[in-house]
Design a protein around this motif. Sequence first.
Motif, PDB file in Angstrom:
ATOM      1  N   THR A  26       0.829  -1.209   0.000  1.00  0.00           N
ATOM      2  CA  THR A  26       0.000   0.000   0.000  1.00  0.00           C
ATOM      3  C   THR A  26       0.860   1.253   0.000  1.00  0.00           C
ATOM      4  N   GLU A  27       1.876   1.269   0.852  1.00  0.00           N
ATOM      5  CA  GLU A  27       2.763   2.435   0.940  1.00  0.00           C
ATOM      6  C   GLU A  27       3.483   2.678  -0.382  1.00  0.00           C
ATOM      7  N   SER A  28       3.908   1.607  -1.043  1.00  0.00           N
ATOM      8  CA  SER A  28       4.595   1.728  -2.324  1.00  0.00           C
ATOM      9  C   SER A  28       3.678   2.342  -3.386  1.00  0.00           C
ATOM     10  N   LYS A  29       2.425   1.889  -3.436  1.00  0.00           N
ATOM     11  CA  LYS A  29       1.477   2.414  -4.428  1.00  0.00           C
ATOM     12  C   LYS A  29       1.143   3.872  -4.146  1.00  0.00           C
ATOM     13  N   LEU A  30       1.002   4.217  -2.883  1.00  0.00           N
ATOM     14  CA  LEU A  30       0.700   5.607  -2.541  1.00  0.00           C
ATOM     15  C   LEU A  30       1.883   6.524  -2.858  1.00  0.00           C
ATOM     16  N   LEU A 218      -5.091  -5.137  14.608  1.00  0.00           N
ATOM     17  CA  LEU A 218      -4.504  -4.043  13.826  1.00  0.00           C
ATOM     18  C   LEU A 218      -5.294  -3.852  12.543  1.00  0.00           C
ATOM     19  N   THR A 219      -5.731  -2.619  12.276  1.00  0.00           N
ATOM     20  CA  THR A 219      -6.317  -2.275  10.981  1.00  0.00           C
ATOM     21  C   THR A 219      -5.177  -2.050  10.008  1.00  0.00           C
ATOM     22  N   TYR A 220      -5.070  -2.914   9.005  1.00  0.00           N
ATOM     23  CA  TYR A 220      -3.883  -2.864   8.157  1.00  0.00           C
ATOM     24  C   TYR A 220      -4.123  -2.275   6.770  1.00  0.00           C
ATOM     25  N   ASN A 221      -5.340  -1.921   6.443  1.00  0.00           N
ATOM     26  CA  ASN A 221      -5.584  -1.398   5.095  1.00  0.00           C
ATOM     27  C   ASN A 221      -5.827   0.106   5.098  1.00  0.00           C
ATOM     28  N   ILE A 222      -5.659   0.704   3.940  1.00  0.00           N
ATOM     29  CA  ILE A 222      -6.079   2.075   3.656  1.00  0.00           C
ATOM     30  C   ILE A 222      -7.121   1.963   2.548  1.00  0.00           C
ATOM     31  N   THR A 223      -8.313   2.469   2.767  1.00  0.00           N
ATOM     32  CA  THR A 223      -9.341   2.339   1.734  1.00  0.00           C
ATOM     33  C   THR A 223      -9.134   3.353   0.618  1.00  0.00           C
TER      34      THR A 223
END
Length: 337
Positions: A26-30, A218-223
Motif C-alpha cells: 500500500t505504501e509503495s502504491k501511494l 490491527l487495521t492494516y488497510n487504507i481504503t
Amino acid sequence: DIRQGKAANEQYRKNMDSSNSWISATESKLSSAYQLLVSAQEIAVGQATATATATTRQIAAQQVQSLIDEMGSLANAKTGNRYLFSGSQTSTPPFSAVENPAAIDDPVPAGDNVYAGTVSKGGAYTGLSNKTYVVKIVQGGDLSAATYQISSDGGKNWDAVKGDLDTGTITLGDGIALTFAPGTFTKNDLFSVRAYAPGYYQGDDENLSMTINRGTNLTYNITGAEAFTSSGSNGVDVFKTLNDLKAALSGNNAQGISGQLDNLKSAQNQVTLNQSFCGTKANHLEVVKNSLADFDTKLNDLLSVAQDADLADLITRLSMKEIALQASYSMAAKIRE
C-alpha cells in the motif's frame, strides 16, 4: 499450555507478516501516486501561463491522460488476488475508468434463507459513501408478523427491531427501499444490498483487521475512499481532479487549468497523509513483533525446564512423598483410635 502459547505466537507472527506485506504494498502504491500528482501539478503550472498555446495544451492533455491511466493501475493494484484499496470488497476493482452516477445493486438473499418470495429495490441513493445494507429477520412469520433489524455497515451494527413489514416495504435510509412479495420468513433470514455514491470509487470504507497479539487487533488497510476520494482527509477526489485538468487542457481553458492547482496540492497532501499512516502501522507491527519475540523466549525457557526435567529423580522424590503421606495417614488413624 506452554506449547499452546507458542502456537498462538506463531499464528500472531504469520498475521503480522501478512499485514506487513499488505502495508508495504500500500505504501509503495501511494508513493507512486504522489509522484504522479507532482507530475500533474508541474504540467498544470506550465500550461497555466499566458505563453502556453492551444497546441501545447493538447499535448499536455494527452500526458495527463497517461497519468490518469497510471493512477488507475495504482489504485486498482492487488496483493495476491485481493485489491488493496477496495475496503472489505477485496474481490471488486475499487475504481472505474469513468465517473458513475449514484446506484443501487439488486438485493441479494442469503443462500440459506427460508423465505422464497421476491425482493426488489426502490428509490435513489442519496448517501455520500458506498455502503452495504443488510436486513435481518428477528421473528419469523408472514409480512404482518415478521420483525426485522437493519444494518448500514454490512452487518457489524444493527438498528432497533421494527415490526412494520405488513406493507411489504422497508425503508433502509439514504433514499433506499426494499419491497417484499408476500411469503413466510424465518428467524435470521438475511437480505443485503449495496449502494454506491456518485464518483469513480466502487469499493467501500470498511477496514480490514487482523489479530496480532492477545486482545490486540490491527487495521492494516487504507481504503480507496480515504486515499483517492473526497471522503479523504483533504476532501479531494483525485480522479475527478485529474480529469477536470485534462478537460481544461483540451479546452484551452487557462482559468480552468489554474483552478486545479490547489486541488492537486491538496490531493498530494491527502495521499501523503495516508502514506504516513502506513508508516505508523508498520512501526506498530515492529514494536509488537519485538515484544512477542521476548515473550516467546520466556516460553522457550519455561518449556525447557518442563521438558528437561530429570524424570528418574522426580519419580524417586514422588515415591518418597507418597511413603511419607501414607505414614501420616497411619499415624492419624492410630490417633483416632
